[in-house]
Scaffold this active site. Sequence first.
Site, PDB file in Angstrom:
ATOM      1  N   ASP A  11       0.811  -1.242  -0.166  1.00  0.00           N
ATOM      2  CA  ASP A  11       0.065  -0.015  -0.080  1.00  0.00           C
ATOM      3  C   ASP A  11       0.899   1.384  -0.048  1.00  0.00           C
ATOM      4  O   ASP A  11       1.672   1.595   0.885  1.00  0.00           O
ATOM      5  CB  ASP A  11      -0.942  -0.147   1.163  1.00  0.00           C
ATOM      6  CG  ASP A  11      -2.133  -1.198   1.302  1.00  0.00           C
ATOM      7  OD1 ASP A  11      -2.428  -1.491   0.049  1.00  0.00           O
ATOM      8  OD2 ASP A  11      -2.100  -1.783   2.370  1.00  0.00           O
ATOM      9  N   ASP A 130     -13.859  -3.710  -2.330  1.00  0.00           N
ATOM     10  CA  ASP A 130     -13.794  -3.702  -0.766  1.00  0.00           C
ATOM     11  C   ASP A 130     -15.170  -3.707  -0.191  1.00  0.00           C
ATOM     12  O   ASP A 130     -15.989  -3.043  -0.805  1.00  0.00           O
ATOM     13  CB  ASP A 130     -13.066  -2.176  -0.685  1.00  0.00           C
ATOM     14  CG  ASP A 130     -11.599  -1.987  -1.160  1.00  0.00           C
ATOM     15  OD1 ASP A 130     -11.013  -2.995  -1.199  1.00  0.00           O
ATOM     16  OD2 ASP A 130     -11.171  -0.740  -1.300  1.00  0.00           O
TER      17      ASP A 130
END
Length: 249
Positions: A11, A130
Amino acid sequence: MTSKRIIPCLDVKDGRVVKGVNFLNLVDKGDPVELAARYEEEGADEIVFLDITATIEGRKTMMNVVKDTASVISIPLTVGGGIRSLDDVSKILGNGADKVSINTAAVENKDLVSISSAEFGSQAIVVAIDVKRIGNDYYVFTRSGKYNTGINAISWAKEVEKLGAGEILLTSIDRDGTREGYDIEITELISKSVNIPIIASGGAGKIDDFLGILKVADAALAAGVFHDGVIRIMDLKKYLGKNGVEVRM
């Protein structure tokens, strides 16, 4: 039997790898290029690189970091974050990525998935979903987990398969960074609803968590446990192999 894949996730924010909990409270974990090279050496099957603030900051993915990361590894690299157009997809693939991961833009512009898939092949297109549990159902969230689309996660998974996605990267926001284990329930529900591979993400904490999730998913993605040295990839693969999971050593 297809080998199950172990995929470290980078990330990236401001050119650095970060990790948080439930998509919040980000802590610096190092340089993406160095980490990618290290993980390949340790036995990773692929690397996922997510520019986690590109979409909410309304900017393009950091191409220089993508290019530098791609140049030091030979395993497949998937890149996501800030992808809004066919041109974005083309640039990311042109800078060395093997696949692109489309999340928010897939919800806001479904044509992007089908056009990209037609242009570059479904094997190059991953749709990231998500999800968050609300009551008894799971819903799709976009914009780095900040916006509830109100779309049912299973329905959306079926739709992206029809649109031409070659793979789904499924992240449980509820489990993200908690190290409490993957959300096996939603992973299994989606895995049974589609015929494309599922990469499960969110919640890896111990070696056993991977054994559980790989019964229902095709690949397991993790970040914090690898960045912090809690689990070493080769140790994990040896453990999985001993427990009957087909992995590439």
